[in-house]
Design an enzyme around this catalytic site. Sequence first.
Site, PDB file in Angstrom:
ATOM      1  N   LEU A 295     -58.011   8.351  73.244  1.00  0.00           N
ATOM      2  CA  LEU A 295     -58.985   7.671  72.396  1.00  0.00           C
ATOM      3  C   LEU A 295     -58.898   6.198  72.761  1.00  0.00           C
ATOM      4  O   LEU A 295     -57.803   5.625  72.796  1.00  0.00           O
ATOM      5  CB  LEU A 295     -58.663   7.844  70.912  1.00  0.00           C
ATOM      6  CG  LEU A 295     -59.103   9.116  70.181  1.00  0.00           C
ATOM      7  CD1 LEU A 295     -58.815   8.981  68.694  1.00  0.00           C
ATOM      8  CD2 LEU A 295     -60.565   9.451  70.417  1.00  0.00           C
ATOM      9  N   ASP A 296     -60.033   5.578  73.017  1.00  0.00           N
ATOM     10  CA  ASP A 296     -60.028   4.151  73.330  1.00  0.00           C
ATOM     11  C   ASP A 296     -59.424   3.359  72.178  1.00  0.00           C
ATOM     12  O   ASP A 296     -59.486   3.776  71.018  1.00  0.00           O
ATOM     13  CB  ASP A 296     -61.459   3.649  73.558  1.00  0.00           C
ATOM     14  CG  ASP A 296     -62.099   4.250  74.795  1.00  0.00           C
ATOM     15  OD1 ASP A 296     -61.365   4.741  75.665  1.00  0.00           O
ATOM     16  OD2 ASP A 296     -63.341   4.226  74.873  1.00  0.00           O
ATOM     17  N   ARG A 297     -58.887   2.192  72.507  1.00  0.00           N
ATOM     18  CA  ARG A 297     -58.313   1.318  71.483  1.00  0.00           C
ATOM     19  C   ARG A 297     -59.256   1.110  70.291  1.00  0.00           C
ATOM     20  O   ARG A 297     -58.837   1.235  69.141  1.00  0.00           O
ATOM     21  CB  ARG A 297     -57.944  -0.032  72.105  1.00  0.00           C
ATOM     22  CG  ARG A 297     -57.257  -0.992  71.136  1.00  0.00           C
ATOM     23  CD  ARG A 297     -57.474  -2.445  71.536  1.00  0.00           C
ATOM     24  NE  ARG A 297     -56.999  -2.745  72.871  1.00  0.00           N
ATOM     25  CZ  ARG A 297     -55.877  -3.398  73.157  1.00  0.00           C
ATOM     26  NH1 ARG A 297     -55.111  -3.837  72.177  1.00  0.00           N
ATOM     27  NH2 ARG A 297     -55.531  -3.653  74.400  1.00  0.00           N
TER      28      ARG A 297
END
Length: 238
Positions: free
Chosen positions: A56-58
């Site tokens: 999951l992206d930041r």
Amino acid sequence: MDKGFPVLYEDDAMIVIHKPAGILVHRGEATSRREPAVLQIMRDACGQHLYPVHRLDRPTSGVLVLARSSEMASILSRQWMQKLCRKTYLALVRGWAPESMTIDLPLSDLDDPTAPAQDAVTQIKRLATVELDQSVDRYPKARYSLCELQPETGRRHQLRRHMKSIFHPIIGDTVYGHGVHNRFFREHFAVSRLMLHHLRLELTHPVTDAPLHLEAPCDEAWQGLMVQLGTELRAWKG
């Protein structure tokens, strides 16, 4: 015991948490060793080594699966590779998105631009729209859509890049989005996060083969914004 983040599911094979926006899943070579990361926080809280199963992206919030062993991580990861799990995201985007659409657009490897583009497919379903009596950019009124996004592949930044490609970038996206709309949401709604949330994940348990339906409710920033916009949430809660 405090696990550091809201726990959606856990057993001897895995632990599933609700990852908040703005925090890394794990540190990379380009990040500071002092920067907080989900994996390190969860390892300390659980007292054991944990293995990320997917990314999951930041700036993205929502369902995140961590395996308790490398064997379980391998079994679970296979479901992503073989497209056996179903991932559902919520996104608030600029403009009125199509009611439904398949984006079939290969994407380049962000780590190796010289490599051939990889297949990338995303399903879009528009859940609700809102029109604000505000002039943003060159239009007299501002239009936005709440969308359900289901990626069939898992390319880096796939949803963000695909939504940009059809001119409906995700609100709060400082890389692929539209600065004037991001600024409008910061100034009028105090929202500076990326409006992308991993709402639901459907997969098979790595030991029992039982179906798992995991869901992370939207956080206060999401809920508060939807109330301010007057968008009906029943469409995706039901």
